[in-house]
Motif scaffolding. Structure first.
Motif, PDB file in Angstrom:
ATOM      1  N   SER A 215      -3.478   9.388   7.777  1.00  0.00           N
ATOM      2  CA  SER A 215      -2.534   8.639   6.950  1.00  0.00           C
ATOM      3  C   SER A 215      -1.245   8.367   7.709  1.00  0.00           C
ATOM      4  O   SER A 215      -0.653   7.279   7.581  1.00  0.00           O
ATOM      5  N   ARG A 216      -0.801   9.317   8.491  1.00  0.00           N
ATOM      6  CA  ARG A 216       0.402   9.099   9.289  1.00  0.00           C
ATOM      7  C   ARG A 216       0.207   7.952  10.273  1.00  0.00           C
ATOM      8  O   ARG A 216       1.076   7.085  10.439  1.00  0.00           O
ATOM      9  N   ALA A 217      -0.940   7.933  10.938  1.00  0.00           N
ATOM     10  CA  ALA A 217      -1.218   6.882  11.910  1.00  0.00           C
ATOM     11  C   ALA A 217      -1.296   5.518  11.228  1.00  0.00           C
ATOM     12  O   ALA A 217      -0.800   4.515  11.757  1.00  0.00           O
ATOM     13  N   TYR A 218      -1.923   5.477  10.058  1.00  0.00           N
ATOM     14  CA  TYR A 218      -2.032   4.206   9.333  1.00  0.00           C
ATOM     15  C   TYR A 218      -0.646   3.713   8.911  1.00  0.00           C
ATOM     16  O   TYR A 218      -0.351   2.515   9.005  1.00  0.00           O
ATOM     17  N   ALA A 219       0.198   4.612   8.447  1.00  0.00           N
ATOM     18  CA  ALA A 219       1.553   4.231   8.046  1.00  0.00           C
ATOM     19  C   ALA A 219       2.350   3.717   9.237  1.00  0.00           C
ATOM     20  O   ALA A 219       3.092   2.737   9.131  1.00  0.00           O
ATOM     21  N   ARG A 220       2.198   4.377  10.378  1.00  0.00           N
ATOM     22  CA  ARG A 220       2.906   3.903  11.574  1.00  0.00           C
ATOM     23  C   ARG A 220       2.435   2.507  11.961  1.00  0.00           C
ATOM     24  O   ARG A 220       3.226   1.652  12.364  1.00  0.00           O
TER      25      ARG A 220
ATOM     26  N   VAL B 208       0.849  -1.187   0.000  1.00  0.00           N
ATOM     27  CA  VAL B 208       0.000   0.000   0.000  1.00  0.00           C
ATOM     28  C   VAL B 208       0.886   1.239   0.000  1.00  0.00           C
ATOM     29  O   VAL B 208       1.820   1.335   0.800  1.00  0.00           O
ATOM     30  N   TRP B 209       0.576   2.177  -0.869  1.00  0.00           N
ATOM     31  CA  TRP B 209       1.295   3.459  -0.907  1.00  0.00           C
ATOM     32  C   TRP B 209       0.247   4.552  -0.710  1.00  0.00           C
ATOM     33  O   TRP B 209      -0.679   4.705  -1.504  1.00  0.00           O
ATOM     34  N   VAL B 210       0.405   5.311   0.354  1.00  0.00           N
ATOM     35  CA  VAL B 210      -0.504   6.411   0.668  1.00  0.00           C
ATOM     36  C   VAL B 210       0.175   7.724   0.290  1.00  0.00           C
ATOM     37  O   VAL B 210       1.348   7.945   0.612  1.00  0.00           O
ATOM     38  N   ILE B 211      -0.566   8.589  -0.389  1.00  0.00           N
ATOM     39  CA  ILE B 211      -0.074   9.924  -0.742  1.00  0.00           C
ATOM     40  C   ILE B 211      -1.071  10.947  -0.200  1.00  0.00           C
ATOM     41  O   ILE B 211      -2.276  10.841  -0.436  1.00  0.00           O
ATOM     42  N   HIS B 212      -0.563  11.943   0.519  1.00  0.00           N
ATOM     43  CA  HIS B 212      -1.456  12.885   1.204  1.00  0.00           C
ATOM     44  C   HIS B 212      -0.797  14.255   1.268  1.00  0.00           C
ATOM     45  O   HIS B 212       0.380  14.372   1.631  1.00  0.00           O
ATOM     46  N   GLY B 213      -1.521  15.288   0.912  1.00  0.00           N
ATOM     47  CA  GLY B 213      -1.021  16.654   1.013  1.00  0.00           C
ATOM     48  C   GLY B 213      -1.072  17.152   2.445  1.00  0.00           C
ATOM     49  O   GLY B 213      -2.042  16.894   3.167  1.00  0.00           O
ATOM     50  N   ASP B 214      -0.040  17.876   2.853  1.00  0.00           N
ATOM     51  CA  ASP B 214      -0.012  18.320   4.255  1.00  0.00           C
ATOM     52  C   ASP B 214      -0.866  19.559   4.500  1.00  0.00           C
ATOM     53  O   ASP B 214      -0.950  20.029   5.642  1.00  0.00           O
ATOM     54  N   GLU B 215      -1.526  20.075   3.456  1.00  0.00           N
ATOM     55  CA  GLU B 215      -2.474  21.174   3.643  1.00  0.00           C
ATOM     56  C   GLU B 215      -3.897  20.741   3.273  1.00  0.00           C
ATOM     57  O   GLU B 215      -4.742  21.571   2.930  1.00  0.00           O
ATOM     58  N   ASP B 216      -4.161  19.447   3.379  1.00  0.00           N
ATOM     59  CA  ASP B 216      -5.490  18.909   3.118  1.00  0.00           C
ATOM     60  C   ASP B 216      -6.430  19.373   4.232  1.00  0.00           C
ATOM     61  O   ASP B 216      -6.221  19.063   5.408  1.00  0.00           O
ATOM     62  N   ASP B 217      -7.476  20.110   3.865  1.00  0.00           N
ATOM     63  CA  ASP B 217      -8.410  20.627   4.860  1.00  0.00           C
ATOM     64  C   ASP B 217      -9.711  19.824   4.903  1.00  0.00           C
ATOM     65  O   ASP B 217     -10.668  20.222   5.564  1.00  0.00           O
TER      66      ASP B 217
ATOM     67  N   GLY C  14      -3.166  20.323  -1.246  1.00  0.00           N
ATOM     68  CA  GLY C  14      -4.461  20.172  -0.619  1.00  0.00           C
ATOM     69  C   GLY C  14      -5.095  18.838  -0.972  1.00  0.00           C
ATOM     70  O   GLY C  14      -4.425  17.900  -1.392  1.00  0.00           O
ATOM     71  N   HIS C  15      -6.418  18.783  -0.848  1.00  0.00           N
ATOM     72  CA  HIS C  15      -7.124  17.516  -0.995  1.00  0.00           C
ATOM     73  C   HIS C  15      -7.207  17.049  -2.444  1.00  0.00           C
ATOM     74  O   HIS C  15      -7.176  15.840  -2.714  1.00  0.00           O
ATOM     75  N   PHE C  16      -7.307  17.971  -3.390  1.00  0.00           N
ATOM     76  CA  PHE C  16      -7.582  17.579  -4.764  1.00  0.00           C
ATOM     77  C   PHE C  16      -6.368  17.585  -5.685  1.00  0.00           C
ATOM     78  O   PHE C  16      -6.462  17.108  -6.817  1.00  0.00           O
ATOM     79  N   GLY C  17      -5.244  18.111  -5.225  1.00  0.00           N
ATOM     80  CA  GLY C  17      -4.056  18.139  -6.074  1.00  0.00           C
ATOM     81  C   GLY C  17      -3.606  16.760  -6.510  1.00  0.00           C
ATOM     82  O   GLY C  17      -3.081  16.583  -7.609  1.00  0.00           O
ATOM     83  N   VAL C  18      -3.845  15.760  -5.661  1.00  0.00           N
ATOM     84  CA  VAL C  18      -3.368  14.409  -5.955  1.00  0.00           C
ATOM     85  C   VAL C  18      -4.155  13.732  -7.077  1.00  0.00           C
ATOM     86  O   VAL C  18      -3.749  12.671  -7.562  1.00  0.00           O
ATOM     87  N   VAL C  19      -5.266  14.311  -7.489  1.00  0.00           N
ATOM     88  CA  VAL C  19      -6.028  13.745  -8.614  1.00  0.00           C
ATOM     89  C   VAL C  19      -6.102  14.708  -9.794  1.00  0.00           C
ATOM     90  O   VAL C  19      -6.889  14.508 -10.716  1.00  0.00           O
ATOM     91  N   ASP C  20      -5.264  15.712  -9.775  1.00  0.00           N
ATOM     92  CA  ASP C  20      -5.253  16.729 -10.839  1.00  0.00           C
ATOM     93  C   ASP C  20      -3.987  16.564 -11.681  1.00  0.00           C
ATOM     94  O   ASP C  20      -2.887  16.868 -11.219  1.00  0.00           O
ATOM     95  N   PRO C  21      -4.113  16.090 -12.923  1.00  0.00           N
ATOM     96  CA  PRO C  21      -2.926  15.898 -13.767  1.00  0.00           C
ATOM     97  C   PRO C  21      -2.154  17.185 -14.052  1.00  0.00           C
ATOM     98  O   PRO C  21      -0.993  17.113 -14.474  1.00  0.00           O
ATOM     99  N   LEU C  22      -2.775  18.342 -13.819  1.00  0.00           N
ATOM    100  CA  LEU C  22      -2.091  19.609 -14.061  1.00  0.00           C
ATOM    101  C   LEU C  22      -1.389  20.139 -12.817  1.00  0.00           C
ATOM    102  O   LEU C  22      -0.715  21.161 -12.883  1.00  0.00           O
ATOM    103  N   SER C  23      -1.547  19.457 -11.697  1.00  0.00           N
ATOM    104  CA  SER C  23      -0.945  19.939 -10.459  1.00  0.00           C
ATOM    105  C   SER C  23       0.540  19.598 -10.422  1.00  0.00           C
ATOM    106  O   SER C  23       1.016  18.677 -11.095  1.00  0.00           O
ATOM    107  N   THR C  24       1.267  20.325  -9.583  1.00  0.00           N
ATOM    108  CA  THR C  24       2.710  20.087  -9.472  1.00  0.00           C
ATOM    109  C   THR C  24       3.020  18.783  -8.749  1.00  0.00           C
ATOM    110  O   THR C  24       4.156  18.299  -8.815  1.00  0.00           O
ATOM    111  N   VAL C  25       2.051  18.202  -8.052  1.00  0.00           N
ATOM    112  CA  VAL C  25       2.305  16.964  -7.309  1.00  0.00           C
ATOM    113  C   VAL C  25       1.915  15.722  -8.104  1.00  0.00           C
ATOM    114  O   VAL C  25       2.161  14.599  -7.654  1.00  0.00           O
ATOM    115  N   TRP C  26       1.327  15.893  -9.274  1.00  0.00           N
ATOM    116  CA  TRP C  26       0.903  14.743 -10.066  1.00  0.00           C
ATOM    117  C   TRP C  26       2.051  13.794 -10.387  1.00  0.00           C
ATOM    118  O   TRP C  26       1.857  12.559 -10.365  1.00  0.00           O
ATOM    119  N   PRO C  27       3.266  14.274 -10.671  1.00  0.00           N
ATOM    120  CA  PRO C  27       4.362  13.330 -10.932  1.00  0.00           C
ATOM    121  C   PRO C  27       4.609  12.359  -9.781  1.00  0.00           C
ATOM    122  O   PRO C  27       5.027  11.218 -10.022  1.00  0.00           O
TER     123      PRO C  27
END
Length: 223
Positions: A165-170, A149-158, A183-196
């Protein structure tokens, strides 16, 4: 699989993500299920997801004969869909699971009243009221899937606290990538800087690394 399990949402907002992945040569199946407010909730939502993971490989094979490697399948989901992707992997054996900003702790989400009672609507009560449902649905209290399992989470997710996610990883030793400033939606936005980062995780998971190959990340470590 998205949207706090509610019928007010559907899979359409992940369309750009699915299209981007398809353009890169991935075979993509975007699942839908009965949602709360429209005949969903316990147990219908979970029944639909279970039925989907059994049916989809044959559907993909029929839609793309000879062009999809059905021995390499990653379950991916965002938000509530991240929870369902991990839950589904407990019922089968995908190559990997990619959980994007997942609502990975149902009891915690109920206590924090995420999205105004989303978990109450999903399971029909709190952990003290319907403990049998949490016992089989709450991924935070279940053994980790055999698949990595690989979890990806933005630290400014409101919307979904990154601490889940941190607790689950621990607790499980899964890989956690924290995305500074996302934020919450950057991880599903192909135009975001975090998509790579999402593409990298998907590529690694499809390569079939085992759980023991995936390093444990300490709380607060950036991925």
């Amino acid at each position: 699989m998205v949207g706090f399990w509610r019928s007010a949402y559907d899979r359409s907002y992940t369309g750009p993500m699915a299209a981007d992945l398809a353009s890169r040569g991935y075979a993509v199946a975007s699942l839908e299920y009965r949602r709360t407010g429209a005949d969903g909730g316990w147990p219908a939502t979970f029944d639909d997801v279970a039925a989907s993971i059994e049916a989809v490989p044959a559907l993909i094979a029929a839609a793309a004969p000879g062009r999809a490697d059905l021995n390499r399948i990653v379950y991916a989901g965002h938000s509530a869909g991240g929870h369902l992707a991990v839950w589904a992997a407990l019922r089968s054996r995908p190559t990997g699971v990619l959980a994007l900003a997942p609502v990975i702790d149902l009891a915690g989400a109920y206590e924090q009243d995420l999205d105004g009672g989303a978990v109450d609507a999903l399971l029909g009560g709190g952990p003290d009221e319907v403990p049998d449902r949490y016992a089989v649905a709450d991924t935070a209290n279940l053994a980790a899937p055999e698949a990595p399992v690989w979890v990806i989470h933005g630290d400014e997710d409101d919307r979904v606290p990154i601490e889940m996610s941190r607790a689950y990883a621990r607790a499980t030793g899964c890989r956690l990538t924290e995305l500074p400033g996302a934020g919450h939606f950057g991880v599903v936005d192909p135009l975001s800087t975090v998509w790579p980062a999402v593409l990298t995780a998907l590529e690694v998971l499809l390569a079939g690394r085992t759980r023991k190959d995936v390093p444990r990340l300490r709380q607060g470590r950036r991925g």
